[in-house]
Scaffold this active site. Structure first.
Site, mmCIF file in Angstrom:
data_model
loop_
_atom_site.group_PDB
_atom_site.id
_atom_site.type_symbol
_atom_site.label_atom_id
_atom_site.label_comp_id
_atom_site.label_asym_id
_atom_site.label_seq_id
_atom_site.Cartn_x
_atom_site.Cartn_y
_atom_site.Cartn_z
ATOM 1 N N GLU A 1 48.429 35.560 43.573
ATOM 2 C CA GLU A 1 47.721 36.638 43.967
ATOM 3 C C GLU A 1 48.661 37.720 44.127
ATOM 4 O OE1 GLU A 1 44.511 37.723 44.835
ATOM 5 O OE2 GLU A 1 43.396 35.770 44.357
ATOM 6 N N HIS B 1 42.909 37.179 35.604
ATOM 7 C CA HIS B 1 41.526 36.404 35.996
ATOM 8 C C HIS B 1 40.447 36.883 34.793
ATOM 9 C CE1 HIS B 1 39.143 35.079 39.692
ATOM 10 N NE2 HIS B 1 39.086 34.191 38.713
ATOM 11 N N ASP C 1 40.163 41.603 37.619
ATOM 12 C CA ASP C 1 41.444 41.762 38.229
ATOM 13 C C ASP C 1 42.318 40.783 36.980
ATOM 14 O OD1 ASP C 1 40.244 39.325 39.097
ATOM 15 O OD2 ASP C 1 42.075 38.844 40.277
ATOM 16 N N HIS D 1 46.104 37.642 39.443
ATOM 17 C CA HIS D 1 45.045 38.363 40.267
ATOM 18 C C HIS D 1 45.422 39.374 40.900
ATOM 19 C CE1 HIS D 1 42.569 34.322 40.165
ATOM 20 N NE2 HIS D 1 44.025 34.034 40.210
HETATM 21 ZN ZN LIG Z 1 41.045 37.090 40.676
#
Ligand SMILES: [Zn+2]
Length: 252
Positions: free
Chosen positions: A113, A151, A161, A46
């Site tokens: 992330e 994602h 993303d 992400h």
């Molecule tokens: Zn995401």
């Protein structure tokens, strides 16, 4: 404290954890020691779409207007890696969507992330740090190295993303994720794009969204309708003509 006492303490803590694991009252508990933790089989990448790693750490650890979210890891632009959820627990990063036969992606995956706003190129220390973490995860959990996805791949109708700036080719050259080999033949005239998207892993309940996600990942700079180059790439992915995953990872 002596080493012996520490060992006893550790054993007590472990057994306390085991006793706290949920049991089904419908059955008689006859515990077996012959088990271990569950293994993730997928890694989902992400971007944070936020302006600092600290802000993202706050978002991933508190309630917020869109509901609670988390991820197993966050990597800052300087390459610092933060872990927020244990690999063996289910973080809330993926939401609705699927990849191949995997429907509940949160249950099956590690979420990472990346501190990036979606517009700027990914910082070099961040990418290098990600490669180190992927090496660790793929090795330790024996995750198929091609099972590193974005994602947007698993939720194409909702997510974009890690976005057009993400260096997927470079990742593939290190052995992670899917990328077509150069110079593969064109797709045949009767090539079925939807079937190929499905075989690769994309959910095709919204074909337009899946096509957009595929285009963004493999030909970020292209515009207009799918062309022969898109079809060549998709055909290569469907046939498995991809940059090889790390050979040492494949034999495990
Ligand atoms: Zn995401």
């Amino acid at each position: 404290m002596s080493r012996f006492l520490l060992t006893i303490l550790a054993a007590l803590l472990l057994s306390a954890c085991a006793h706290n694991a949920p049991r089904n009252p419908l059955a008689t508990w006859v515990p077996s020691p012959n088990h271990d933790v569950r293994r993730p089989v997928l890694v989902v990448l992400h971007y944070t779409e936020q302006d600092s790693a600290q802000r993202s750490l706050d978002t991933l650890r508190t309630g917020n207007s869109g509901g609670r979210v988390s991820a197993h890891y966050l990597i800052g632009q300087d390459g610092t890696r933060y872990q927020l959820v244990s690999d063996v627990h289910r973080a809330w990063h993926a939401g609705a969507g699927s990849w191949g036969a995997i429907g509940d992606v949160n249950s099956a995956s590690i979420g990472i992330e990346l501190d990036n706003d979606g517009r700027a190129p990914f910082a070099e220390p961040l990418v290098e740090s990600l490669l180190v973490l992927l090496d660790d995860l793929v090795t330790r959990w024996r995750i198929p190295p091609e099972n590193v996805i974005g994602h947007s791949d698993m939720a194409p109708a909702r997510k974009i993303d890690p976005g057009v700036q993400f260096p997927w080719r470079r990742l593939a050259e290190h052995g992670y994720g899917l990328w077509p080999q150069d110079g593969t033949p064109p797709a045949p005239a009767d090539f079925d794009v939807v079937q190929a998207l499905r075989v690769v892993g994309y959910p095709v309940d919204d074909v337009a969204a899946a096509t957009r996600a595929f285009r963004m990942r493999f030909r970020a700079q292209a515009s207009g309708d799918l062309d022969d180059e898109d079809r060549r790439i998709l055909y290569a992915l469907q046939r498995g003509w991809t940059i090889p995953a790390r050979p040492e990872a494949r034999v495990r």
